[in-house]
Design a protein around this motif. Sequence first.
Motif, PDB file in Angstrom:
ATOM      1  N   TYR A   1     -35.040  45.652 -60.918  1.00  0.00           N
ATOM      2  CA  TYR A   1     -33.995  46.378 -60.225  1.00  0.00           C
ATOM      3  C   TYR A   1     -34.244  46.186 -58.733  1.00  0.00           C
ATOM      4  O   TYR A   1     -35.400  46.023 -58.307  1.00  0.00           O
ATOM      5  CB  TYR A   1     -34.036  47.861 -60.566  1.00  0.00           C
ATOM      6  CG  TYR A   1     -33.728  48.179 -62.011  1.00  0.00           C
ATOM      7  CD1 TYR A   1     -34.427  49.180 -62.689  1.00  0.00           C
ATOM      8  CD2 TYR A   1     -32.737  47.507 -62.710  1.00  0.00           C
ATOM      9  CE1 TYR A   1     -34.148  49.496 -64.003  1.00  0.00           C
ATOM     10  CE2 TYR A   1     -32.446  47.806 -64.038  1.00  0.00           C
ATOM     11  CZ  TYR A   1     -33.153  48.796 -64.674  1.00  0.00           C
ATOM     12  OH  TYR A   1     -32.873  49.106 -65.981  1.00  0.00           O
TER      13      TYR A   1
ATOM     14  N   PHE B   1     -33.381  47.360 -54.563  1.00  0.00           N
ATOM     15  CA  PHE B   1     -33.025  48.494 -53.715  1.00  0.00           C
ATOM     16  C   PHE B   1     -33.101  48.099 -52.239  1.00  0.00           C
ATOM     17  O   PHE B   1     -33.899  47.236 -51.856  1.00  0.00           O
ATOM     18  CB  PHE B   1     -34.000  49.664 -53.946  1.00  0.00           C
ATOM     19  CG  PHE B   1     -34.149  50.098 -55.375  1.00  0.00           C
ATOM     20  CD1 PHE B   1     -35.053  49.461 -56.207  1.00  0.00           C
ATOM     21  CD2 PHE B   1     -33.381  51.139 -55.881  1.00  0.00           C
ATOM     22  CE1 PHE B   1     -35.199  49.845 -57.537  1.00  0.00           C
ATOM     23  CE2 PHE B   1     -33.523  51.536 -57.209  1.00  0.00           C
ATOM     24  CZ  PHE B   1     -34.431  50.889 -58.032  1.00  0.00           C
TER      25      PHE B   1
ATOM     26  N   LEU C   1     -28.771  47.821 -60.376  1.00  0.00           N
ATOM     27  CA  LEU C   1     -29.449  47.975 -61.665  1.00  0.00           C
ATOM     28  C   LEU C   1     -28.876  46.995 -62.682  1.00  0.00           C
ATOM     29  O   LEU C   1     -29.610  46.347 -63.439  1.00  0.00           O
ATOM     30  CB  LEU C   1     -29.307  49.405 -62.187  1.00  0.00           C
ATOM     31  CG  LEU C   1     -29.830  50.526 -61.270  1.00  0.00           C
ATOM     32  CD1 LEU C   1     -29.682  51.884 -61.953  1.00  0.00           C
ATOM     33  CD2 LEU C   1     -31.278  50.284 -60.869  1.00  0.00           C
TER      34      LEU C   1
ATOM     35  N   PRO D   1     -39.777  46.841 -61.732  1.00  0.00           N
ATOM     36  CA  PRO D   1     -39.499  46.222 -63.026  1.00  0.00           C
ATOM     37  C   PRO D   1     -38.391  46.969 -63.750  1.00  0.00           C
ATOM     38  O   PRO D   1     -38.351  48.192 -63.736  1.00  0.00           O
ATOM     39  CB  PRO D   1     -40.833  46.355 -63.771  1.00  0.00           C
ATOM     40  CG  PRO D   1     -41.849  46.539 -62.713  1.00  0.00           C
ATOM     41  CD  PRO D   1     -41.167  47.281 -61.612  1.00  0.00           C
ATOM     42  N   SER D   2     -37.492  46.253 -64.360  1.00  0.00           N
ATOM     43  CA  SER D   2     -36.386  46.909 -65.049  1.00  0.00           C
ATOM     44  C   SER D   2     -36.814  47.358 -66.440  1.00  0.00           C
ATOM     45  O   SER D   2     -37.640  46.712 -67.082  1.00  0.00           O
ATOM     46  CB  SER D   2     -35.186  45.963 -65.137  1.00  0.00           C
ATOM     47  OG  SER D   2     -35.501  44.850 -65.953  1.00  0.00           O
ATOM     48  N   GLY D   3     -36.248  48.449 -66.891  1.00  0.00           N
ATOM     49  CA  GLY D   3     -36.602  48.989 -68.194  1.00  0.00           C
ATOM     50  C   GLY D   3     -38.033  49.492 -68.209  1.00  0.00           C
ATOM     51  O   GLY D   3     -38.680  49.566 -67.170  1.00  0.00           O
ATOM     52  N   GLY D   4     -38.524  49.852 -69.345  1.00  0.00           N
ATOM     53  CA  GLY D   4     -39.914  50.252 -69.471  1.00  0.00           C
ATOM     54  C   GLY D   4     -40.228  51.529 -68.722  1.00  0.00           C
ATOM     55  O   GLY D   4     -39.350  52.300 -68.367  1.00  0.00           O
ATOM     56  N   SER D   5     -41.495  51.750 -68.445  1.00  0.00           N
ATOM     57  CA  SER D   5     -41.931  53.008 -67.841  1.00  0.00           C
ATOM     58  C   SER D   5     -42.577  52.809 -66.479  1.00  0.00           C
ATOM     59  O   SER D   5     -43.189  53.727 -65.941  1.00  0.00           O
ATOM     60  CB  SER D   5     -42.920  53.707 -68.772  1.00  0.00           C
ATOM     61  OG  SER D   5     -44.062  52.881 -68.952  1.00  0.00           O
ATOM     62  N   ASN D   6     -42.456  51.611 -65.918  1.00  0.00           N
ATOM     63  CA  ASN D   6     -43.081  51.334 -64.623  1.00  0.00           C
ATOM     64  C   ASN D   6     -42.090  51.589 -63.500  1.00  0.00           C
ATOM     65  O   ASN D   6     -41.130  50.844 -63.336  1.00  0.00           O
ATOM     66  CB  ASN D   6     -43.587  49.887 -64.586  1.00  0.00           C
ATOM     67  CG  ASN D   6     -44.413  49.617 -63.342  1.00  0.00           C
ATOM     68  OD1 ASN D   6     -44.434  50.410 -62.406  1.00  0.00           O
ATOM     69  ND2 ASN D   6     -45.101  48.482 -63.327  1.00  0.00           N
ATOM     70  N   TYR D   7     -42.332  52.656 -62.735  1.00  0.00           N
ATOM     71  CA  TYR D   7     -41.436  53.002 -61.650  1.00  0.00           C
ATOM     72  C   TYR D   7     -41.953  52.519 -60.297  1.00  0.00           C
ATOM     73  O   TYR D   7     -41.407  52.855 -59.268  1.00  0.00           O
ATOM     74  CB  TYR D   7     -41.253  54.523 -61.588  1.00  0.00           C
ATOM     75  CG  TYR D   7     -40.168  55.029 -62.490  1.00  0.00           C
ATOM     76  CD1 TYR D   7     -40.202  54.765 -63.854  1.00  0.00           C
ATOM     77  CD2 TYR D   7     -39.109  55.771 -61.988  1.00  0.00           C
ATOM     78  CE1 TYR D   7     -39.203  55.230 -64.680  1.00  0.00           C
ATOM     79  CE2 TYR D   7     -38.110  56.246 -62.814  1.00  0.00           C
ATOM     80  CZ  TYR D   7     -38.162  55.972 -64.157  1.00  0.00           C
ATOM     81  OH  TYR D   7     -37.170  56.437 -64.979  1.00  0.00           O
ATOM     82  N   LYS D   8     -42.989  51.709 -60.304  1.00  0.00           N
ATOM     83  CA  LYS D   8     -43.591  51.276 -59.046  1.00  0.00           C
ATOM     84  C   LYS D   8     -42.616  50.443 -58.236  1.00  0.00           C
ATOM     85  O   LYS D   8     -42.031  49.484 -58.737  1.00  0.00           O
ATOM     86  CB  LYS D   8     -44.843  50.451 -59.341  1.00  0.00           C
ATOM     87  CG  LYS D   8     -45.426  49.756 -58.128  1.00  0.00           C
ATOM     88  CD  LYS D   8     -46.530  48.801 -58.532  1.00  0.00           C
ATOM     89  CE  LYS D   8     -46.974  47.954 -57.342  1.00  0.00           C
ATOM     90  NZ  LYS D   8     -47.988  46.951 -57.733  1.00  0.00           N
ATOM     91  N   LEU D   9     -42.446  50.801 -56.953  1.00  0.00           N
ATOM     92  CA  LEU D   9     -41.625  50.028 -56.037  1.00  0.00           C
ATOM     93  C   LEU D   9     -42.517  49.088 -55.243  1.00  0.00           C
ATOM     94  O   LEU D   9     -43.538  49.502 -54.714  1.00  0.00           O
ATOM     95  CB  LEU D   9     -40.886  50.949 -55.065  1.00  0.00           C
ATOM     96  CG  LEU D   9     -39.665  51.699 -55.592  1.00  0.00           C
ATOM     97  CD1 LEU D   9     -39.249  52.790 -54.612  1.00  0.00           C
ATOM     98  CD2 LEU D   9     -38.512  50.739 -55.846  1.00  0.00           C
TER      99      LEU D   9
ATOM    100  N   TYR E   1     -47.101  56.646 -51.658  1.00  0.00           N
ATOM    101  CA  TYR E   1     -47.137  55.356 -50.969  1.00  0.00           C
ATOM    102  C   TYR E   1     -47.847  55.528 -49.623  1.00  0.00           C
ATOM    103  O   TYR E   1     -47.744  56.570 -48.985  1.00  0.00           O
ATOM    104  CB  TYR E   1     -45.727  54.822 -50.712  1.00  0.00           C
ATOM    105  CG  TYR E   1     -44.971  54.460 -51.970  1.00  0.00           C
ATOM    106  CD1 TYR E   1     -44.298  55.429 -52.711  1.00  0.00           C
ATOM    107  CD2 TYR E   1     -44.925  53.137 -52.424  1.00  0.00           C
ATOM    108  CE1 TYR E   1     -43.613  55.100 -53.873  1.00  0.00           C
ATOM    109  CE2 TYR E   1     -44.236  52.803 -53.582  1.00  0.00           C
ATOM    110  CZ  TYR E   1     -43.587  53.781 -54.297  1.00  0.00           C
ATOM    111  OH  TYR E   1     -42.913  53.457 -55.445  1.00  0.00           O
TER     112      TYR E   1
ATOM    113  N   TYR F   1     -33.695  55.425 -62.097  1.00  0.00           N
ATOM    114  CA  TYR F   1     -34.705  54.679 -61.357  1.00  0.00           C
ATOM    115  C   TYR F   1     -34.671  54.937 -59.867  1.00  0.00           C
ATOM    116  O   TYR F   1     -35.265  54.206 -59.096  1.00  0.00           O
ATOM    117  CB  TYR F   1     -34.589  53.166 -61.616  1.00  0.00           C
ATOM    118  CG  TYR F   1     -35.191  52.784 -62.935  1.00  0.00           C
ATOM    119  CD1 TYR F   1     -34.463  52.875 -64.113  1.00  0.00           C
ATOM    120  CD2 TYR F   1     -36.506  52.347 -63.020  1.00  0.00           C
ATOM    121  CE1 TYR F   1     -35.025  52.556 -65.324  1.00  0.00           C
ATOM    122  CE2 TYR F   1     -37.074  52.000 -64.230  1.00  0.00           C
ATOM    123  CZ  TYR F   1     -36.330  52.108 -65.384  1.00  0.00           C
ATOM    124  OH  TYR F   1     -36.877  51.782 -66.592  1.00  0.00           O
TER     125      TYR F   1
END
Lengths: 115, 114
Positions: A32, A34, A51, A95-103, B35, B101
């Motif tokens: 995704y 931003f 998205l 990363p799209s989908g899954g549970s990783n929200y790391k930017l 962060y 998200y």
Amino acid sequence: AQSVTQLDSQVPVFEEAPVELRCNYSSSVSVYLFWYVQYPNQGLQLLLKYLSGSTLVESINGFEAEFNKSQTSFHLRKPSVHISDTAEYFCAVSPSGGSNYKLTFGKGTLLTVNP
Amino acid sequence: KAGVTQTPRYLIKTRGQQVTLSCSPISGHRSVSWYQQTPGQGLQFLFEYFSETQRNKGNFPGRFSGRQFSNSRSEMNVSTLELGDSALYLCASSSRQGASYEQYFGPGTRLTVT
């Protein structure tokens, strides 16, 4: 892993001129995308996001960005800038989908709008 | 809805000391990410907490730790401070529901280590 490259660290423009802030990314998985904006001494504000669906996304204050999968780019554009658009702009992916929200962020582009 | 709040906004510490930063997410948000922002390294992910559990961790030494409470408020602790820890520390909250998200950032805590 993901990485983001913002090709210009500083972009000076005159008021009412068009502007493009460039962003390229690299990722082994779907992402995704931003754009965030940071005004002096403030946190980050979400400007727009991609998205899924239409590759052209717009913000309420006249910015737009287009997702180009083949060129792995997500450039930000505005046809006519104002003094108040002066700020630092950050492109980011997660990363799209899954549970990783790391930017993962780019280094930022400082947009300076001159009168 | 109130936004993400961070306390304190500014902090000055001495090398070797420890520090605790606090973040209160948007009401109803259960995910809090931290962060670090510096002029040299830019914005780097520290860790994320969701429902009191650490879900993701960035590449920072063990001196950086965090926790989340049952009301979703989160704290970040840095022990044995070094000059290089001087930075703006931002927290972001997310609902982690549906396909949102979106992460909403607080104003940050500016930490200066002397």
